[in-house]
Design a protein around this motif. Structure first.
Motif, PDB file in Angstrom:
ATOM      1  N   THR A 171      49.130  14.019  59.326  1.00  0.00           N
ATOM      2  CA  THR A 171      48.067  13.000  59.237  1.00  0.00           C
ATOM      3  C   THR A 171      46.705  13.572  58.805  1.00  0.00           C
ATOM      4  O   THR A 171      45.798  12.807  58.486  1.00  0.00           O
ATOM      5  CB  THR A 171      47.887  12.269  60.593  1.00  0.00           C
ATOM      6  OG1 THR A 171      47.584  13.245  61.596  1.00  0.00           O
ATOM      7  CG2 THR A 171      49.128  11.506  60.990  1.00  0.00           C
ATOM      8  N   ARG A 172      46.598  14.925  58.809  1.00  0.00           N
ATOM      9  CA  ARG A 172      45.270  15.542  58.577  1.00  0.00           C
ATOM     10  C   ARG A 172      44.571  15.014  57.314  1.00  0.00           C
ATOM     11  O   ARG A 172      43.430  14.564  57.358  1.00  0.00           O
ATOM     12  CB  ARG A 172      45.433  17.063  58.508  1.00  0.00           C
ATOM     13  CG  ARG A 172      44.116  17.813  58.689  1.00  0.00           C
ATOM     14  CD  ARG A 172      44.326  19.314  58.826  1.00  0.00           C
ATOM     15  NE  ARG A 172      45.162  19.669  59.966  1.00  0.00           N
ATOM     16  CZ  ARG A 172      46.312  20.363  59.897  1.00  0.00           C
ATOM     17  NH1 ARG A 172      46.754  20.787  58.738  1.00  0.00           N
ATOM     18  NH2 ARG A 172      46.991  20.646  60.980  1.00  0.00           N
ATOM     19  N   ARG A 225      50.292  12.049  68.859  1.00  0.00           N
ATOM     20  CA  ARG A 225      49.183  12.178  67.896  1.00  0.00           C
ATOM     21  C   ARG A 225      49.012  13.628  67.441  1.00  0.00           C
ATOM     22  O   ARG A 225      49.019  13.906  66.245  1.00  0.00           O
ATOM     23  CB  ARG A 225      47.861  11.718  68.537  1.00  0.00           C
ATOM     24  CG  ARG A 225      47.640  10.243  68.457  1.00  0.00           C
ATOM     25  CD  ARG A 225      46.272   9.900  69.043  1.00  0.00           C
ATOM     26  NE  ARG A 225      46.165   8.458  69.197  1.00  0.00           N
ATOM     27  CZ  ARG A 225      45.789   7.621  68.231  1.00  0.00           C
ATOM     28  NH1 ARG A 225      45.479   8.092  67.037  1.00  0.00           N
ATOM     29  NH2 ARG A 225      45.724   6.323  68.451  1.00  0.00           N
ATOM     30  N   THR A 226      48.862  14.520  68.422  1.00  0.00           N
ATOM     31  CA  THR A 226      48.577  15.917  68.036  1.00  0.00           C
ATOM     32  C   THR A 226      49.786  16.544  67.329  1.00  0.00           C
ATOM     33  O   THR A 226      49.619  17.340  66.410  1.00  0.00           O
ATOM     34  CB  THR A 226      48.193  16.765  69.267  1.00  0.00           C
ATOM     35  OG1 THR A 226      49.226  16.580  70.252  1.00  0.00           O
ATOM     36  CG2 THR A 226      46.863  16.345  69.837  1.00  0.00           C
ATOM     37  N   ASN A 249      49.684  15.954  63.627  1.00  0.00           N
ATOM     38  CA  ASN A 249      48.432  16.308  62.927  1.00  0.00           C
ATOM     39  C   ASN A 249      48.673  16.910  61.556  1.00  0.00           C
ATOM     40  O   ASN A 249      47.922  16.650  60.619  1.00  0.00           O
ATOM     41  CB  ASN A 249      47.635  17.326  63.764  1.00  0.00           C
ATOM     42  CG  ASN A 249      46.573  16.613  64.568  1.00  0.00           C
ATOM     43  OD1 ASN A 249      46.232  15.460  64.267  1.00  0.00           O
ATOM     44  ND2 ASN A 249      46.066  17.270  65.598  1.00  0.00           N
ATOM     45  N   HIS A 250      49.739  17.734  61.463  1.00  0.00           N
ATOM     46  CA  HIS A 250      49.985  18.395  60.172  1.00  0.00           C
ATOM     47  C   HIS A 250      50.306  17.366  59.086  1.00  0.00           C
ATOM     48  O   HIS A 250      50.091  17.628  57.910  1.00  0.00           O
ATOM     49  CB  HIS A 250      51.112  19.429  60.310  1.00  0.00           C
ATOM     50  CG  HIS A 250      52.422  18.863  60.775  1.00  0.00           C
ATOM     51  ND1 HIS A 250      52.623  18.366  62.048  1.00  0.00           N
ATOM     52  CD2 HIS A 250      53.595  18.695  60.128  1.00  0.00           C
ATOM     53  CE1 HIS A 250      53.856  17.934  62.163  1.00  0.00           C
ATOM     54  NE2 HIS A 250      54.478  18.115  61.018  1.00  0.00           N
ATOM     55  N   GLN A 273      43.531  11.480  57.568  1.00  0.00           N
ATOM     56  CA  GLN A 273      42.359  11.351  58.462  1.00  0.00           C
ATOM     57  C   GLN A 273      41.085  11.727  57.713  1.00  0.00           C
ATOM     58  O   GLN A 273      40.048  11.090  57.881  1.00  0.00           O
ATOM     59  CB  GLN A 273      42.526  12.260  59.663  1.00  0.00           C
ATOM     60  CG  GLN A 273      43.484  11.687  60.702  1.00  0.00           C
ATOM     61  CD  GLN A 273      43.671  12.652  61.864  1.00  0.00           C
ATOM     62  OE1 GLN A 273      42.712  13.226  62.352  1.00  0.00           O
ATOM     63  NE2 GLN A 273      44.911  12.831  62.279  1.00  0.00           N
ATOM     64  N   GLY A 308      44.776   7.192  58.932  1.00  0.00           N
ATOM     65  CA  GLY A 308      45.628   7.880  59.902  1.00  0.00           C
ATOM     66  C   GLY A 308      46.278   6.897  60.857  1.00  0.00           C
ATOM     67  O   GLY A 308      46.414   5.709  60.558  1.00  0.00           O
TER      68      GLY A 308
END
Ligand code: MEV
Length: 449
Positions: free
Chosen positions: A148-149, A141-142, A145-146, A152, A157
């Motif tokens: 999915t940001r 997940r993390t 992030n770039h 989200q 997401g």
């Protein structure tokens, strides 16, 4: 036949010249013909040229509208891009029928997309792989992030990530299966980018984990790709009316019509030969909206037919019942559509179509496409169980026949008038055409659909 290297690097004119000199006997008319389909505005044409590789001209498809669709209390005039003559007329007829009976009602049943990292792990104990997967789940997940940001921020997401063991089907075969909410985009690029990042994380983390050892630290990623099968991105569209409101002309009471209609649906539910044609008719409506709004009709088709086979047997997408004096007819259909991204912000006709619909979000567009599919199926079954399909179908097809015969406007008018009370067929149309033009009727008439 000629071959060429670097064709895609040629200018559009040079491509056309090459085709015409190598495959069309240098026919100068062919060059003019192709150019006659270019858009007069060069900027618009350039846009179309750049949608795909090796564009040489445009391919027209009729863009029609079906007005009077009342859906969840709101009125729509629905854009439809389709070549089959009777489809828009059938949709419009159904819209009018249901307009007087409360219109169509819809519900989004689910809104989830799926993608997989397909990989091979040849360790002997799947519990070890599961423990490793659990240890990297948060990193998956993390570490994305770039990507999915933005999604989200729009409320979407990654929804879930799980490990799936399919070693009973193929030695060593596992999946990272992820589910997504891609908001108003169809989401293919977003999902594929996330999956490819998952793959990188999987491959790097497995090499350094303490939870696995030796051979267990090896993984072969076969591929990362979204699934076009979205059984959890489903919309329901339905209509209801008291049975007595379903009467058909002079000959049929509402009860008789509703019973015959339900039986026709039941036949499509139990008989795959009929189900295929039945669902094809539904897709006449769905695809025409999908195409007009710039969505991927191949993805929709692939998904819908897998969904129709989900019980192990291919069956109808629509269902009907009579309960407590009420006729109910509905469809549950998986539709992964977008109203942003892809062609939606680029193709001028798509932009027009979306504007005509009041710039819907993806959920609303799912509802509209499902309704048109249901409407189409209603019209087809209504004809099939009453007058037969050919009456309306051939009336609409008559103009195509007359265009093939190159009838003048005057001739068309006279022939259409003639067929107001005669059965249309290709040979009958040719006969009347010859009579009006004062030429001999050919001995053998090639019958066409
Ligand atoms: C023709 O394009 C579609 C139909 O065959 C559908 C049906 O049979 O239900 C009329």
């Amino acid at each position: 036949m000629a071959t060429i290297k670097g064709f895609s690097k040629l200018s559009k004119e040079a491509k056309i010249e090459w085709i015409v000199s190598n495959y069309m006997d240098n026919d100068a008319d062919a060059i003019e013909f192709l150019k006659s389909y270019w858009h007069p505005d060069t900027a618009v044409q350039k846009l179309h040229d750049e949608f795909i590789e090796n564009t040489i001209t445009n391919f027209y498809l009729p863009f029609g509208v079906a007005p009077n669709f009342k859906i969840d209390g709101k009125m729509y005039c629905i854009p439809m891009a389709i070549e089959e003559s009777s489809v828009v007329a059938a949709a419009a007829k159904s819209a009018n029928f249901w307009l007087d009976r409360g219109g169509f009602h819809t519900t989004i049943l689910d809104f989830e997309k799926i993608g997989h990292v397909h990989f091979i792990w040849e360790g002997s104990d799947p519990r070890n792989l599961q423990a490793f997967f659990d240890s990297i789940k948060e990193k998956l997940r993390t570490g994305t992030n770039h990507i999915t940001r933005n999604m989200q921020m729009r409320g979407g997401g990654i929804l879930d990530i799980e490990l799936v063991n399919l070693t009973s089907l193929e030695p060593g075969y596992y999946q990272i299966k992820a589910t997504f909410d891609t908001c108003d985009s169809m989401g293919a690029n977003f999902i594929n980018s996330v999956l490819e990042e998952f793959s990188k994380i999987l491959r790097s983390e497995i090499e350094i984990t303490d939870l696995l050892e030796g051979n267990e630290r090896k993984v072969q990623v076969v591929m990362c790709i979204l699934s076009n099968y979205t059984p959890n991105c489903v919309v329901r569209a339905e209509v209801r009316a008291p049975v007595e409101q379903m009467a058909e002309g002079e000959g049929m009471t509402g009860q008789q019509f509703a019973e015959k209609f339900c039986r026709a649906v039941r036949i499509a539910e139990i008989e795959p030969y009929r189900a295929t044609t039945h669902n094809k008719g539904i897709m006449n409506g769905v695809d025409s909206v999908v195409i007009a709004t710039g969505n991927d009709f191949r993805a929709v088709e692939a998904c819908v037919h897998t969904y129709a086979s989900r019980s192990g047997k291919y069956t109808s997408l629509t269902h009907a019942e009579i309960k407590n004096g009420e006729f109910r007819f509905w469809i549950d259909i998986p539709l992964s559509l977008g109203t942003v991204g892809g062609l939606t912000n680029l193709h001028p006709m798509v932009k027009f179509a979306l504007k005509l619909l009041g710039n819907p979000d993806a959920r609303e567009l799912m509802k509209l496409a499902a309704v048109v599919g249901l409407a189409q199926n209603f019209s087809a079954l209504r004809s099939l169980v009453t007058s037969g399909i050919q009456k309306g179908h051939m009336k609409m097809h008559l103009l195509n026949i007359l265009n093939q015969l190159e009838a003048t406007e005057e001739e068309k008018k006279a022939i259409i008038h003639h067929f107001k009370d005669h059965v249309v067929s290709y040979s009958a149309a040719v006969e009347v055409f010859c009579k009006i033009r004062g030429i001999e009727v050919p001995k053998v008439i090639n019958t066409k659909k």
